[in-house]
Design an enzyme around this catalytic site. Structure first.
Site, PDB file in Angstrom:
ATOM      1  N   THR A  42       0.828  -1.206   0.000  1.00 50.91           N
ATOM      2  CA  THR A  42       0.000   0.000   0.000  1.00 50.91           C
ATOM      3  C   THR A  42       0.863   1.256   0.000  1.00 50.91           C
ATOM      4  OG1 THR A  42      -1.714  -1.208   1.196  1.00 50.91           O
ATOM      5  CG2 THR A  42      -1.890   1.179   1.168  1.00 50.91           C
ATOM      6  N   CYS A  43       1.927   1.254   0.781  1.00 49.89           N
ATOM      7  CA  CYS A  43       2.824   2.417   0.824  1.00 49.89           C
ATOM      8  C   CYS A  43       3.469   2.636  -0.544  1.00 49.89           C
ATOM      9  CB  CYS A  43       3.896   2.236   1.894  1.00 49.89           C
ATOM     10  SG  CYS A  43       3.237   2.034   3.568  1.00 49.89           S
ATOM     11  N   ALA A  44       3.950   1.558  -1.125  1.00 54.11           N
ATOM     12  CA  ALA A  44       4.576   1.647  -2.450  1.00 54.11           C
ATOM     13  C   ALA A  44       3.575   2.181  -3.475  1.00 54.11           C
ATOM     14  CB  ALA A  44       5.111   0.279  -2.868  1.00 54.11           C
TER      15      ALA A  44
END
Length: 168
Positions: free
Chosen positions: A59-61
Site C-alpha cells: 500500500t505504501c509503495a
C-alpha cells in the site's frame, strides 16, 4: 491521540494531525543523498505530504507510485513522500520503480517529523513508525487538507487531496 486500525486491530498515534487552517509545523528530514531538508526549503510551493509506515509494503509503495504519476500535472507543487525508511531503501525503491517526480524523505534520524505532525504510532506492531496520512499545504504553508487513513492497509483518498490542492 488518534486511533486507527491495522487489519481491524486498534493502534494509536501520539496525537492528531495539524488542523486545517493552521500553519504547518516545521520539520527536518533526510534526503536520499543524506543531506537535510526542512519545510522552509519548499516555501512558496504547494506541498503534498504523503506519510506512510514503510515503502516496503504494497500500500505504501502504491501511494508513492500514484503520487508520482499525478505529480507531472501539478504546477508549483512538490510531493514529499515521508517515512522512517532509511534513505538507501527509499533510493533503491525509486530506482527500481522509475520514481522521479516525488521526493522521498526519511524521518529516521530523530523522529521530529512524526512528533510535529503527531503521526508516530505509540503501540501495536507498527510502533514508532508513521501512520498513513496525507497533509496538503498551500504556498504559505497553511494546512488546507488532511486525511489520516482509518485502516492502515487502505490507500489514501487521492482525489480529495488533489482536489484540495487544485482548489487552493
Amino acid at each position: 491521540m488518534a486511533t486507527v486500525t491495522l487489519k481491524g486491530n486498534a493502534i494509536h498515534t501520539i496525537g492528531d494531525l495539524p488542523a486545517v487552517g493552521s500553519q504547518a509545523p516545521e520539520f527536518q528530514l533526510t534526503k536520499n543523498d543524506l543531506s537535510a531538508t526542512s519545510l522552509a526549503d519548499y516555501k512558496g510551493q504547494k506541498v503534498i505530504l504523503n506519510i506512510f509506515p514503510s515503502v516496503d509494503t504494497g500500500t505504501c509503495a502504491q501511494s508513492v507510485r500514484e503520487f508520482n504519476k499525478e505529480a507531472t500535472s501539478l504546477s508549483n507543487t512538490v510531493v514529499l513522500c515521508i517515512s522512517k525508511d532509511l534513505p538507501f531503501a527509499q533510493a533503491r525503491f525509486c530506482g527500481a520503480e522509475g520514481i522521479d517526480k516525488v521526493e522521498m524523505l526519511s524521518d529516521f534520524r530523530n523522529g521530529n517529523f512524526g512528533e510535529a505532525y503527531q503521526v508516530t504510532f505509540i503501540d501495536g506492531p507498527l510502533e514508532a513508525l508513521h501512520s498513513r496520512s496525507i497533509v496538503v499545504l498551500d504556498e504559505k504553508g497553511e494546512v488546507i487538507h488532511t486525511e489520516q487513513v482509518a485502516e492502515t492497509v487502505d490507500e489514501p483518498d487521492y482525489a480529495s487531496a488533489l482536489k484540495a490542492l487544485r482548489d487552493a
